[in-house]
Structures are given as structure tokens and as C-alpha cells.
Design a protein around this motif. Structure first.
Motif, short mmCIF file in Angstrom:
data_model
loop_
_atom_site.label_atom_id
_atom_site.label_comp_id
_atom_site.label_asym_id
_atom_site.label_seq_id
_atom_site.Cartn_x
_atom_site.Cartn_y
_atom_site.Cartn_z
N GLU A 18 -0.30 55.31 21.90
CA GLU A 18 -1.10 56.21 22.29
C GLU A 18 -0.77 56.88 22.97
N VAL A 19 0.25 56.55 24.07
CA VAL A 19 -0.10 56.78 25.70
C VAL A 19 1.21 57.59 25.82
N LEU A 20 1.94 57.23 25.16
CA LEU A 20 3.59 58.47 25.09
C LEU A 20 4.13 59.18 24.19
N ARG A 21 3.52 59.17 22.99
CA ARG A 21 4.51 59.78 21.84
C ARG A 21 2.50 60.86 20.78
N ALA A 74 3.51 52.72 29.87
CA ALA A 74 2.22 53.01 29.54
C ALA A 74 1.28 52.28 29.95
N THR A 75 -0.15 52.84 30.24
CA THR A 75 -1.38 51.77 30.16
C THR A 75 -2.09 52.42 29.74
N LEU A 76 -2.85 52.20 28.72
CA LEU A 76 -4.14 52.60 28.06
C LEU A 76 -4.42 53.33 28.41
N TYR A 79 -7.65 52.47 30.48
CA TYR A 79 -7.66 50.99 32.00
C TYR A 79 -6.28 51.61 32.94
N GLN A 80 -6.47 52.98 32.63
CA GLN A 80 -5.30 53.35 34.08
C GLN A 80 -6.06 53.28 35.79
N GLY A 81 -5.35 52.67 36.60
CA GLY A 81 -5.95 52.86 37.93
C GLY A 81 -6.37 51.30 38.54
N PHE A 82 -6.31 50.50 37.83
CA PHE A 82 -6.95 49.55 37.72
C PHE A 82 -5.69 47.84 37.73
N GLY A 83 -4.93 48.95 38.50
CA GLY A 83 -3.70 47.66 39.04
C GLY A 83 -2.77 46.71 37.76
N CYS A 106 14.79 54.97 36.02
CA CYS A 106 13.75 55.20 35.26
C CYS A 106 14.11 56.28 34.73
N ASN A 107 13.86 57.37 33.43
CA ASN A 107 13.38 58.65 33.46
C ASN A 107 11.96 59.01 33.48
N ALA A 108 11.23 59.44 34.79
CA ALA A 108 10.01 59.34 34.98
C ALA A 108 9.35 61.08 34.89
N ARG A 109 8.66 60.84 34.82
CA ARG A 109 7.28 61.75 34.32
C ARG A 109 7.07 62.47 35.25
N ILE A 110 7.68 63.75 35.97
CA ILE A 110 6.19 64.42 36.73
C ILE A 110 5.20 63.45 37.12
N ALA A 111 4.24 63.55 35.69
CA ALA A 111 2.82 62.57 36.33
C ALA A 111 2.83 61.32 36.99
N ALA A 112 3.62 60.89 36.13
CA ALA A 112 4.21 59.61 37.02
C ALA A 112 5.04 59.41 38.21
N VAL A 113 4.81 60.29 38.89
CA VAL A 113 6.69 59.98 40.02
C VAL A 113 5.82 59.49 40.44
N ASP A 114 5.02 59.82 41.36
CA ASP A 114 3.61 59.24 43.15
C ASP A 114 3.75 57.67 42.57
N PHE A 115 2.97 57.47 41.59
CA PHE A 115 2.99 56.09 41.22
C PHE A 115 4.13 55.49 40.86
N TYR A 116 6.37 55.88 40.46
CA TYR A 116 6.78 54.93 41.21
C TYR A 116 7.05 55.13 42.63
N LYS A 117 6.59 56.62 43.15
CA LYS A 117 6.56 55.92 44.91
C LYS A 117 6.12 55.21 45.16
N LYS A 118 5.32 54.61 44.73
CA LYS A 118 3.87 54.09 44.99
C LYS A 118 4.73 52.55 45.28
N GLN A 119 5.47 52.14 44.26
CA GLN A 119 6.10 51.09 44.06
C GLN A 119 7.34 50.73 44.54
N GLY A 120 7.63 51.72 45.28
CA GLY A 120 9.32 52.13 46.02
C GLY A 120 9.70 52.57 45.48
C1 LIG Z 1 1.38 56.13 35.45
C2 LIG Z 1 0.89 55.11 34.55
C3 LIG Z 1 1.98 53.75 33.39
C4 LIG Z 1 0.93 54.07 35.88
O1 LIG Z 1 -0.24 52.59 35.18
P1 LIG Z 1 -1.41 51.89 35.61
O2 LIG Z 1 -1.69 50.56 35.26
O3 LIG Z 1 -2.57 52.83 35.74
O4 LIG Z 1 -1.21 52.17 37.45
P2 LIG Z 1 -1.85 50.81 38.64
O5 LIG Z 1 -3.30 51.00 38.32
O6 LIG Z 1 -1.34 50.02 38.56
O7 LIG Z 1 -2.03 52.44 40.22
C5 LIG Z 1 -0.84 51.66 40.91
C6 LIG Z 1 -1.14 52.72 42.53
O8 LIG Z 1 -0.40 54.08 41.68
C7 LIG Z 1 -1.62 54.91 42.01
N1 LIG Z 1 -1.32 55.76 40.63
C8 LIG Z 1 -1.43 55.25 39.36
N2 LIG Z 1 -1.32 56.57 38.70
C9 LIG Z 1 -0.82 57.50 39.22
C10 LIG Z 1 -0.22 58.63 39.30
N3 LIG Z 1 0.00 59.38 37.78
N4 LIG Z 1 0.62 59.18 39.98
C11 LIG Z 1 0.05 59.15 41.53
N5 LIG Z 1 -0.39 57.73 41.74
C12 LIG Z 1 -0.74 56.59 40.36
C13 LIG Z 1 -2.92 54.09 41.80
O9 LIG Z 1 -3.80 54.88 41.89
C14 LIG Z 1 -2.70 52.93 42.25
O10 LIG Z 1 -2.37 52.92 43.71
P3 LIG Z 1 -3.40 52.07 45.34
O11 LIG Z 1 -2.05 50.82 44.65
O12 LIG Z 1 -2.82 53.16 46.07
O13 LIG Z 1 -4.54 51.32 44.19
C15 LIG Z 1 -0.15 54.94 33.95
O14 LIG Z 1 -1.39 55.86 34.32
C16 LIG Z 1 0.45 55.91 32.34
O15 LIG Z 1 0.19 55.22 31.47
N6 LIG Z 1 0.28 57.04 32.23
C17 LIG Z 1 0.57 57.70 31.51
C18 LIG Z 1 1.99 57.88 30.67
C19 LIG Z 1 2.93 57.83 31.89
O16 LIG Z 1 3.30 58.96 32.67
N7 LIG Z 1 4.04 56.56 31.70
C20 LIG Z 1 4.88 56.33 32.36
C21 LIG Z 1 6.51 57.71 31.84
S1 LIG Z 1 7.63 57.83 32.94
#
Ligand SMILES: CC(C)(COP(=O)(O)OP(=O)(O)OC[C@H]1O[C@@H](n2cnc3c(N)ncnc32)[C@H](O)[C@@H]1OP(=O)(O)O)[C@@H](O)C(=O)NCCC(=O)NCCS
Length: 146
Positions: A18-21, A74-76, A79-83, A106-120
Motif C-alpha cells: 500500500e505505501v511503497l508499491r 513504511a507507515t500507513l 498514521y504518519q507523524g505519530f512516532g 539504506c537507500n532513502a527516497r528523497i522524501a524520506a531523507v529528512d526523516f532519517y536525518k532526524k533519527q541520526g
Molecule cells: C518516512 C516514514 C516511514 C516516516 O514514518 P513515520 O511513522 O511517519 O515517522 P515518525 O512519526 O516516527 O516521525 C519521526 C519524526 O520525523 C518527522 N518526519 C516523518 N516523516 C518525515 C519526512 N518525510 N520528512 C521530514 N520529517 C519527517 C516527524 O515529523 C517526526 O518529527 P519529530 O520527532 O520532531 O516529532 C513515513 O512517512 C512513510 O511511510 N512515508 C512513505 C514511504 C517512504 O517514503 N518510506 C521510506 C522509503 S526509503
């Protein structure tokens, strides 16, 4: 409250699909899904599986030491943004440190780069294209330095 548990490869498939494919003609099943070193984590909210991620013993030639690859994060959508993603990674870091793994990449999609950066994680090298999915960066985190 979100709970993180180990799940089977098969349990990851519906959320991967659902989320990635969606509209992407690539398999949702990965090489290594059933390997003995692979593990899969799921995030549950009120007993509903809302997010998945998979961890495979796979090395990237750019890094040294014991490595794992993160796949299928992948998060549905609703439910994205809830941790969930952050909590799965936190749990994975602990499991991997227990296995003496130094690098998670990992190979990170551009849209997810900032999410991964937040996790270190940090990016490595130049962006590259994965057909049907788009631009990616290799990203990594040195677990031994946490
Ligand atoms: C990327 C993804 C996995 C993040 O999962 P999530 O459960 O929504 O992430 P979390 O709720 O744990 O977010 C943790 C922190 O990152 C932030 N964050 C989440 N997704 C983000 C994104 N795409 N860009 C920037 N920040 C993001 C959140 O706001 C949160 O910030 P906080 O700690 O300051 O509150 C999810 O958005 C997703 O499934 N995206 C679509 C599929 C995808 O791109 N997967 C990655 C493939 S490489």
C-alpha cells in the motif's frame, strides 16, 4: 500508545504494497526476507499494525565493518507523524547493537531523507535513480558511535 514487535516477512507485505508499491511495478517481496539473519519490526496501535520495517544482513561496499541494510520502511498514510517510524528504528538500533553491527544503511527516497536525518542518519555520496521509484540517497548511521 504505539508498541513495537517483531513480525514475520508476510505480515509486512500489505503495508509495503500500500505505501511503497502503489502504481510501482516492482516486487513487494525482497531477496533476503526469509534469511535467518533478517528481522522485521511492526508498530501496533490498539493491536492494529500501522508501520513496518525490515533489517537484513547486507553490506554496502562504501562502508566497513559489520553492516545491516534497512528496507521497506513504511507507515500507513493516516498514521504518519505519530512516532511509529522513529520507535521502530530505536528498537532496531538496540537489537543491532546487540548483534555487534556497526553500520545500518539504506537507500532513502528523497522524501524520506529528512526523516532519517532526524533519527541520526547521514547521506553518503550523490543522489541516484531507482527506476519507477525515483531519486534516492544512500544513508547510514554508525551504531557503535551512539
Ligand atoms: C518516512 C516514514 C516511514 C516516516 O514514518 P513515520 O511513522 O511517519 O515517522 P515518525 O512519526 O516516527 O516521525 C519521526 C519524526 O520525523 C518527522 N518526519 C516523518 N516523516 C518525515 C519526512 N518525510 N520528512 C521530514 N520529517 C519527517 C516527524 O515529523 C517526526 O518529527 P519529530 O520527532 O520532531 O516529532 C513515513 O512517512 C512513510 O511511510 N512515508 C512513505 C514511504 C517512504 O517514503 N518510506 C521510506 C522509503 S526509503
Amino acid at each position: 500508545m504505539i508498541q513495537i514487535k517483531e513480525i514475520s516477512a508476510n505480515e509486512t507485505f500489505p503495508i509495503r504494497l500500500e505505501v511503497l508499491r502503489k502504481d510501482i511495478p516492482l516486487p513487494y517481496e525482497f531477496n533476503g526476507d526469509y534469511d535467518e539473519n533478517t528481522f522485521h519490526l511492526g508498530a501496533f496501535k490498539n493491536d492494529k499494525l500501522i508501520a513496518v520495517s525490515s533489517y537484513m544482513k547486507e553490506s554496502n561496499k562504501n562502508f566497513e565493518g559489520n553492516q545491516y541494510q534497512l528496507r521497506g520502511m513504511a507507515t500507513l498514510m493516516e498514521y504518519q507523524g505519530f512516532g511509529a517510524g522513529k520507535l521502530m528504528l530505536k528498537q532496531a538500533f538496540g537489537i543491532l547493537k546487540g548483534k555487534k553491527i556497526n553500520i545500518l544503511w539504506c537507500n532513502a527516497r528523497i522524501a524520506a531523507v529528512d526523516f532519517y536525518k532526524k533519527q541520526g542518519f547521514q547521506t553518503f555520496g550523490k543522489k541516484f535513480e531507482i527506476p519507477f521509484v525515483g531519486e534516492h540517497y544512500v544513508m547510514f548511521i554508525a551504531l557503535n558511535l551512539l
